[in-house]
Design an enzyme around this catalytic site. Structure first.
Site, PDB file in Angstrom:
ATOM      1  N   HIS A  17      18.400 -11.481  35.202  1.00 22.53           N
ATOM      2  CA  HIS A  17      19.295 -12.423  34.524  1.00 22.53           C
ATOM      3  C   HIS A  17      19.354 -12.127  33.026  1.00 22.53           C
ATOM      4  O   HIS A  17      20.437 -12.093  32.429  1.00 22.53           O
ATOM      5  CB  HIS A  17      18.809 -13.871  34.694  1.00 22.53           C
ATOM      6  CG  HIS A  17      18.886 -14.398  36.078  1.00 22.53           C
ATOM      7  ND1 HIS A  17      17.834 -15.069  36.668  1.00 22.53           N
ATOM      8  CD2 HIS A  17      19.875 -14.381  37.008  1.00 22.53           C
ATOM      9  CE1 HIS A  17      18.181 -15.438  37.885  1.00 22.53           C
ATOM     10  NE2 HIS A  17      19.415 -15.028  38.121  1.00 22.53           N
ATOM     11  N   LYS A  41      20.863 -28.270  46.541  1.00 19.08           N
ATOM     12  CA  LYS A  41      19.773 -27.297  46.574  1.00 19.08           C
ATOM     13  C   LYS A  41      18.463 -27.968  46.211  1.00 19.08           C
ATOM     14  O   LYS A  41      18.411 -28.849  45.357  1.00 19.08           O
ATOM     15  CB  LYS A  41      20.035 -26.169  45.570  1.00 19.08           C
ATOM     16  CG  LYS A  41      20.736 -24.971  46.127  1.00 19.08           C
ATOM     17  CD  LYS A  41      20.697 -23.849  45.104  1.00 19.08           C
ATOM     18  CE  LYS A  41      21.140 -22.549  45.734  1.00 19.08           C
ATOM     19  NZ  LYS A  41      21.117 -21.463  44.749  1.00 19.08           N
ATOM     20  N   ARG A  90      24.435  -6.544  42.654  1.00 16.32           N
ATOM     21  CA  ARG A  90      23.253  -5.752  42.996  1.00 16.32           C
ATOM     22  C   ARG A  90      23.554  -4.756  44.097  1.00 16.32           C
ATOM     23  O   ARG A  90      22.967  -3.695  44.142  1.00 16.32           O
ATOM     24  CB  ARG A  90      22.119  -6.668  43.450  1.00 16.32           C
ATOM     25  CG  ARG A  90      21.566  -7.543  42.361  1.00 16.32           C
ATOM     26  CD  ARG A  90      20.546  -8.485  42.901  1.00 16.32           C
ATOM     27  NE  ARG A  90      21.200  -9.417  43.828  1.00 16.32           N
ATOM     28  CZ  ARG A  90      20.806 -10.638  44.069  1.00 16.32           C
ATOM     29  NH1 ARG A  90      19.729 -11.101  43.514  1.00 16.32           N
ATOM     30  NH2 ARG A  90      21.464 -11.415  44.892  1.00 16.32           N
ATOM     31  N   SER A 128      15.943 -14.573  42.246  1.00 12.78           N
ATOM     32  CA  SER A 128      15.075 -15.744  42.049  1.00 12.78           C
ATOM     33  C   SER A 128      14.343 -16.100  43.329  1.00 12.78           C
ATOM     34  O   SER A 128      13.197 -16.557  43.289  1.00 12.78           O
ATOM     35  CB  SER A 128      15.903 -16.935  41.568  1.00 12.78           C
ATOM     36  OG  SER A 128      16.419 -16.699  40.290  1.00 12.78           O
TER      37      SER A 128
END
Length: 161
Positions: A17, A41, A90, A128
């Site tokens: 990040h 979440k 990614r 994460s």
């Protein structure tokens, strides 16, 4: 190049990040790091904690601000005056998902443009979720997150290092 937002949950913030923030700030006039407040979440850190950590991390980057938002990203963009969304990729699987989101955002807010930055190879595996899983079992997370946040992450799992 304009005012951009780099949105995410940042739960917790990782070296990946931070790399994206630094690179985005270098090409944008203004960058908002937008911490999504997603009540659906079950987050490790509260929104306020995540905002605080990101402010601490970006304090020396003059064109970066950190804020939180609820709801749709495009609504927050309209409110903040941002017209560019920065997203990191990614892998190819990220692109398929991110492309759909970018196209939907553009339909809802035609001024919104999304730019994709590929992650630095040394962080291409990092998320994460991986950090949380390693930390939950007391694993070494020093290669994943800035050192000032390591103890805070372990504390969330009642792990003393």
């Amino acid at each position: 190049m304009g005012k951009a937002i780099y949105p995410g949950s940042f739960d917790p913030v990782t070296f990946g990040h931070f790399d994206m923030i630094k690179r985005s700030a270098a090409i944008m006039d203004e960058l908002i790091v937008g911490v999504l407040n997603n009540s659906a979440k079950n987050s490790l850190f509260s929104v306020d904690e995540r905002v605080s950590m990101l402010k601490e991390l970006t304090k020396d980057i003059p064109n970066v601000t950190v804020d939180s938002f609820d709801g749709l990203l495009v609504d927050y963009m309209k409110k903040s005056g941002a017209t560019i969304i920065v997203r990191g990729l990614r892998a190819v699987t990220d692109f398929e998902y991110e492309l759909q989101i970018a196209q939907t955002n553009h339909v809802e807010y035609p001024e919104a443009e999304t730019i994709f930055l590929t992650t630095n190879l040394k962080y291409s595996y990092l998320s994460s979720s991986i950090v949380r899983e390693f930390a939950a079992y007391g694993g070494d997370i020093s290669n994943f997150v800035p050192p000032q946040f390591i103890d805070r992450i372990y504390e969330k799992y009642n792990i003393k290092k």
